[in-house]
Each structure stands twice: as C-alpha cells, then as structure tokens.
Scaffold this motif. Sequence first.
Motif, PDB file in Angstrom:
ATOM      1  N   SER A  46       0.850  -1.188   0.000  1.00 36.87           N
ATOM      2  CA  SER A  46       0.000   0.000   0.000  1.00 36.87           C
ATOM      3  C   SER A  46       0.886   1.240   0.000  1.00 36.87           C
ATOM      4  O   SER A  46       2.037   1.198   0.428  1.00 36.87           O
ATOM      5  N   GLN A  47       0.337   2.325  -0.524  1.00 43.97           N
ATOM      6  CA  GLN A  47       1.052   3.603  -0.656  1.00 43.97           C
ATOM      7  C   GLN A  47       2.319   3.424  -1.509  1.00 43.97           C
ATOM      8  O   GLN A  47       2.261   2.854  -2.567  1.00 43.97           O
ATOM      9  N   LEU A  48       3.452   3.934  -1.119  1.00 41.57           N
ATOM     10  CA  LEU A  48       4.738   3.857  -1.819  1.00 41.57           C
ATOM     11  C   LEU A  48       4.749   4.649  -3.135  1.00 41.57           C
ATOM     12  O   LEU A  48       4.745   4.092  -4.235  1.00 41.57           O
ATOM     13  N   PRO A  49       4.783   5.979  -3.061  1.00 43.12           N
ATOM     14  CA  PRO A  49       4.902   6.792  -4.282  1.00 43.12           C
ATOM     15  C   PRO A  49       6.327   6.753  -4.836  1.00 43.12           C
ATOM     16  O   PRO A  49       7.303   6.752  -4.084  1.00 43.12           O
ATOM     17  N   VAL A  50       6.443   6.723  -6.158  1.00 42.57           N
ATOM     18  CA  VAL A  50       7.759   6.683  -6.795  1.00 42.57           C
ATOM     19  C   VAL A  50       7.822   7.711  -7.915  1.00 42.57           C
ATOM     20  O   VAL A  50       6.797   8.115  -8.479  1.00 42.57           O
ATOM     21  N   ASN A  51       9.043   8.139  -8.226  1.00 42.80           N
ATOM     22  CA  ASN A  51       9.331   8.945  -9.408  1.00 42.80           C
ATOM     23  C   ASN A  51      10.086   8.106 -10.415  1.00 42.80           C
ATOM     24  O   ASN A  51      10.793   7.147 -10.052  1.00 42.80           O
ATOM     25  N   VAL A  52       9.964   8.461 -11.685  1.00 44.08           N
ATOM     26  CA  VAL A  52      10.605   7.711 -12.774  1.00 44.08           C
ATOM     27  C   VAL A  52      11.319   8.691 -13.694  1.00 44.08           C
ATOM     28  O   VAL A  52      10.759   9.734 -14.068  1.00 44.08           O
ATOM     29  N   ASP A  53      12.563   8.379 -14.045  1.00 47.66           N
ATOM     30  CA  ASP A  53      13.315   9.139 -15.042  1.00 47.66           C
ATOM     31  C   ASP A  53      13.910   8.155 -16.039  1.00 47.66           C
ATOM     32  O   ASP A  53      14.437   7.106 -15.650  1.00 47.66           O
ATOM     33  N   GLY A  74      20.246   3.030 -22.676  1.00 50.71           N
ATOM     34  CA  GLY A  74      20.092   4.255 -21.901  1.00 50.71           C
ATOM     35  C   GLY A  74      19.819   3.989 -20.434  1.00 50.71           C
ATOM     36  O   GLY A  74      19.509   2.863 -20.031  1.00 50.71           O
ATOM     37  N   PRO A  75      19.909   5.027 -19.609  1.00 46.48           N
ATOM     38  CA  PRO A  75      19.683   4.890 -18.171  1.00 46.48           C
ATOM     39  C   PRO A  75      18.202   4.963 -17.806  1.00 46.48           C
ATOM     40  O   PRO A  75      17.426   5.695 -18.424  1.00 46.48           O
ATOM     41  N   VAL A  76      17.840   4.205 -16.784  1.00 48.89           N
ATOM     42  CA  VAL A  76      16.481   4.194 -16.246  1.00 48.89           C
ATOM     43  C   VAL A  76      16.587   4.257 -14.724  1.00 48.89           C
ATOM     44  O   VAL A  76      17.377   3.521 -14.125  1.00 48.89           O
ATOM     45  N   ARG A  77      15.792   5.119 -14.119  1.00 49.51           N
ATOM     46  CA  ARG A  77      15.839   5.237 -12.667  1.00 49.51           C
ATOM     47  C   ARG A  77      14.432   5.381 -12.100  1.00 49.51           C
ATOM     48  O   ARG A  77      13.635   6.189 -12.569  1.00 49.51           O
ATOM     49  N   VAL A  78      14.133   4.559 -11.095  1.00 46.63           N
ATOM     50  CA  VAL A  78      12.869   4.609 -10.368  1.00 46.63           C
ATOM     51  C   VAL A  78      13.213   4.671  -8.882  1.00 46.63           C
ATOM     52  O   VAL A  78      14.023   3.861  -8.405  1.00 46.63           O
ATOM     53  N   TYR A  79      12.623   5.598  -8.154  1.00 50.98           N
ATOM     54  CA  TYR A  79      12.955   5.719  -6.738  1.00 50.98           C
ATOM     55  C   TYR A  79      11.742   6.232  -5.957  1.00 50.98           C
ATOM     56  O   TYR A  79      10.962   7.047  -6.450  1.00 50.98           O
ATOM     57  N   SER A  80      11.588   5.729  -4.741  1.00 48.19           N
ATOM     58  CA  SER A  80      10.461   6.137  -3.909  1.00 48.19           C
ATOM     59  C   SER A  80      10.707   7.512  -3.305  1.00 48.19           C
ATOM     60  O   SER A  80      11.842   7.901  -3.029  1.00 48.19           O
ATOM     61  N   THR A  81       9.627   8.248  -3.100  1.00 46.46           N
ATOM     62  CA  THR A  81       9.714   9.584  -2.513  1.00 46.46           C
ATOM     63  C   THR A  81       9.103   9.643  -1.115  1.00 46.46           C
ATOM     64  O   THR A  81       9.203  10.671  -0.447  1.00 46.46           O
ATOM     65  N   ASP A  82       8.478   8.555  -0.698  1.00 43.00           N
ATOM     66  CA  ASP A  82       7.914   8.472   0.648  1.00 43.00           C
ATOM     67  C   ASP A  82       7.762   6.996   0.983  1.00 43.00           C
ATOM     68  O   ASP A  82       7.962   6.129   0.132  1.00 43.00           O
ATOM     69  N   ILE A  83       7.391   6.720   2.218  1.00 43.24           N
ATOM     70  CA  ILE A  83       7.305   5.331   2.635  1.00 43.24           C
ATOM     71  C   ILE A  83       6.068   4.653   2.064  1.00 43.24           C
ATOM     72  O   ILE A  83       5.105   5.309   1.662  1.00 43.24           O
ATOM     73  N   ASN A  94      22.260  -0.070   3.889  1.00 37.74           N
ATOM     74  CA  ASN A  94      21.554   0.947   3.108  1.00 37.74           C
ATOM     75  C   ASN A  94      21.623   0.621   1.618  1.00 37.74           C
ATOM     76  O   ASN A  94      22.237   1.343   0.834  1.00 37.74           O
ATOM     77  N   PRO A  95      20.999  -0.486   1.206  1.00 33.43           N
ATOM     78  CA  PRO A  95      21.073  -0.881  -0.203  1.00 33.43           C
ATOM     79  C   PRO A  95      20.447   0.133  -1.157  1.00 33.43           C
ATOM     80  O   PRO A  95      20.845   0.207  -2.320  1.00 33.43           O
ATOM     81  N   CYS A  96      19.493   0.940  -0.677  1.00 27.89           N
ATOM     82  CA  CYS A  96      18.906   1.966  -1.548  1.00 27.89           C
ATOM     83  C   CYS A  96      19.952   3.015  -1.915  1.00 27.89           C
ATOM     84  O   CYS A  96      20.061   3.431  -3.080  1.00 27.89           O
ATOM     85  N   ASN A  97      20.725   3.455  -0.923  1.00 29.84           N
ATOM     86  CA  ASN A  97      21.790   4.417  -1.201  1.00 29.84           C
ATOM     87  C   ASN A  97      22.822   3.818  -2.141  1.00 29.84           C
ATOM     88  O   ASN A  97      23.321   4.494  -3.063  1.00 29.84           O
ATOM     89  N   THR A  98      23.158   2.559  -1.913  1.00 29.45           N
ATOM     90  CA  THR A  98      24.119   1.889  -2.778  1.00 29.45           C
ATOM     91  C   THR A  98      23.607   1.828  -4.213  1.00 29.45           C
ATOM     92  O   THR A  98      24.352   2.061  -5.168  1.00 29.45           O
ATOM     93  N   ALA A  99      22.320   1.526  -4.369  1.00 32.05           N
ATOM     94  CA  ALA A  99      21.734   1.449  -5.711  1.00 32.05           C
ATOM     95  C   ALA A  99      21.775   2.809  -6.404  1.00 32.05           C
ATOM     96  O   ALA A  99      22.101   2.904  -7.590  1.00 32.05           O
ATOM     97  N   MET A 100      21.464   3.876  -5.672  1.00 34.47           N
ATOM     98  CA  MET A 100      21.469   5.207  -6.275  1.00 34.47           C
ATOM     99  C   MET A 100      22.883   5.632  -6.665  1.00 34.47           C
ATOM    100  O   MET A 100      23.078   6.282  -7.698  1.00 34.47           O
TER     101      MET A 100
END
Length: 465
Positions: A227-234, A253-262, A430-436
């Motif tokens: 439930s919830q989990l908003p994400v942005n996509v570039d 090309g590069p693709v990036r998806v990341y959450s902006t809130d819990i 912090n695998p999210c930071n590592t991924a970014m």
Amino acid sequence: ISTGIHKALLANILLKDDKNIDAFSVQGDIPNIQSFLKWLDIDGMFLPKMNIDISGALQNNKIVLQKSTVKMDKTLLSLSGYYDYTSKTKKIKLDCSVKNINIYKQFPQLFGAGQPWVHPDRELNAFHDMDLYGKYLYNTNADIHIKLDDFIVYRSLNLRNIDLTAKLKNNKLRLDADVNMVDGNVKVISFADIDKDGKYTIEAGAIGENIVIGQILKEININTIISQLPVNVDLYVRASGKNMSEIMSTITGPVRVYSTDIGYANSQLVEYMYGTDFLTSLHNTVSDLFRKTDTEETIPIKCTVANIKLRNGALETKNGVAVETGAINVRLVGNLNLGKETIDLSLATVPVTGLKLSLTGNLVNTLQIVGNLAEPDFKISGAAVAGKVASATGLGILLAPVTGGLSIAGGLIAGLVAGDFLEGWLADDNPCNTAMEEGASKKRHDKEWLNTPLEDLTTEIFNRE
C-alpha cells in the motif's frame, strides 16, 4: 446500405462538379463490422457494434472530416481533420477526443472473454512479429492530436487526461504525451527519423512523478501486497529498428525509479517469502516493527530504488535494484535481455542488521525468475542457518543450493557466493543508497552520452524545440 435487420447506413452527397463533393454525410448503425467489411471484400479486425455520424467534403483533392462521431457502446469518438491523398507526400491532419474507453468491455474478444485460453503450439514471445509500419509513414506528413479523458487498460486501472500529439514532417517524427496515472503524472517525449525502408532511429525521454505503487495494485484488484509507496521515474533511451524486436535489441540508456515516501508491505508478503517462523520471530524480537490496522498488519517500506542502464537491450545488475523495510532488505541480481527475450534474475531477501545474527531460520531467500520473457519460470528457495554466526565462506556454501544453478550476474556464481560481493551485500545496511550511487555503473566501451547525468539528458530532450 443495409447493415443488418432494421439497420442501415444512409449516405447523402452534394455534388458540385466532377472533382469536388461540396458535402457528404454517412449516418447509421453497423451491428457487425466484420460482416460489413467482408461485404466490402476487406478482412476486418474485431470491433464492437457501432453507430457512425460522419460528415465532410471532398475538396481540392482532400477528404475533409467535420464534426464527425463514432460511437461504440458508451464510448464516443469525436473526429475532425483531412487526408490529402493525391500529392507525392501524403498529408494527414486528425483531431480526436474521447471521453471514456474501457479496453476489456469494448474489445472482450481480444481478451478471450468467455473462452479458455489455449497455449499455441509454439514458444510465446513478447516483441517478435510486431511491425511498426514505418514504410507506410515514409513520405507522409501528419499532425495528430488525441485527447482521452479516461482510458481503463486493465480491470480498474485508469489512465486519465491523456494528451497525445504526434507530428511527422520530412520523415522526422515528434511525439509528446502527457497522462495522469493514479495520483501522479507521466510525461513522454520522443524524436525519430524514418528512412525509406521503414527503419526508425529513436531518441526518447520520460519523467514520472508521484506514481503510487499501492494505488496501481489496488486498481488491478491486488490489495494484499503493498500500500502507498509513491515513486518517481526518469528515463532516457536511444534505439533503432523496423519492428519492435529490433527496437528492443538496440535500446540503450539509463532508467531510474525511486520512492519519494514510505509505503507498507503486508505481513503476508513477508510470510510468503520467509515463512511463518520468521514472521513469528520478528514479532517476538521487534514487536514495534509492525503497523496494525483494523484489517491487516503491515511492515513499513523505507525506500525502493531501481537504477540501471540498458545496453543494446541487455540489463545486468548486481546492486542497482533494492528495497529496504524494517524487517528485510531486498536486492535484485541477474540479467535481462529484451532482444533475445530471456530473463535470468534473482530477487533475494535478507534480514536487516540486528536481525541477521539474532534470528535463526531462513537467512537468505530468493525468488528466481528465469527463462523466456513471455512465460518465465518462478521459483522460491530458502536456506537455513543452524547457528547465530555464519562466515562469508559458510554463506557461500549455504547460498549455493539456493541459487539452484541460476546464472547470477552473467554466470559469475562462484565469485558471487564465495567472494567479497556476498559479504558486502549482506553487510550493506543501506542498499537503496548503494543502488542510487553505484547501480548504473560505467563500462569501458560506453559511449560518452551514456555516462552523462540522467537529469541532464532528460532536461535537454524535454526543452528541445
């Protein structure tokens, strides 16, 4: 023109001379479009019964449509524009507005409604045999604008306020799209050159903001996972080809998806991946980890990231996809080839720091996705830790049966399970930071543009005239 019992099309034509029709109109019902097209000796696609009210003129070698409508059940298409068919360069202008389209209700036969699906006597494919008809667009000038208020694509999943513009001139195509998806917005822009053989050379970018994953799942009637989990996509990609298979074989090309809130993961999902014993241990060890509501028990999802690069249709990731929760961290490892339509990925879950050594039971679980992209095999595997401490070497031996022979990260199984990668992977809090920071890594033979910051690539293409 009779179109069925008590059904007919009525045509009115006002002739000015032998070259022009001052006005024409065609009105009436077509209950069975297949039979009608067969009467015209045309092999027709499936379309529902329709009512048409088309008016226009034939003037100066142009077929002109004026305030025309086509109605299919509750869907009303309003059309206007023209088609110049005599010049060497064909010219098309079309404005189309639609209030509502429900794909399943309008075209049930496309989904096999009421009929059991029968697997064809061949391997399924995702992109093969999909022509893009570039040869028909060569030497065509077009200006097309489509507005669609509600487009229900699957179950209740609704794409809203779609605004699509396509302009083609001198064999150069520009496509702009703007669509509201659940609570967010997606913008897409694409440029393409079309050659005489129908080959496209494409450059495209996309920006999505506040796309709520939980709401998407809810609209397709999956309410017990997230439930919830908003994400942005570039996204920024380049590709070329005459058909979809060739496009997928060259897309880069590069693709990036990341959450902006819990967001929140239903505890049933953790239980499914890790087992009842693990879930019970979590309750006993970290009692405040769970969020309880009247109907369910959930675990907070702190973040999710997918930061990858496609190279000629191929994706290879070691640490570019990650999810962090209060109970487990998730990493995606493996490769995907869109051109060959093969997939070889392992979605692995690991208890977070503080739980790794305090909980017995399953330490590393994987969901393996392997085989043909159109119909992959899914396998869930687990590994048990007898004691509270496990060395990297021990974990390597432990993980070997989990992978089940799966070729992880391009076949480097031995290096993965026994080397520093696994040890660092399990120790990464912090695998999210590592991924970014490290997910979309550089390679030796990358073209310069591929290592340009994604924000610069999307900004440039969206600001292009």
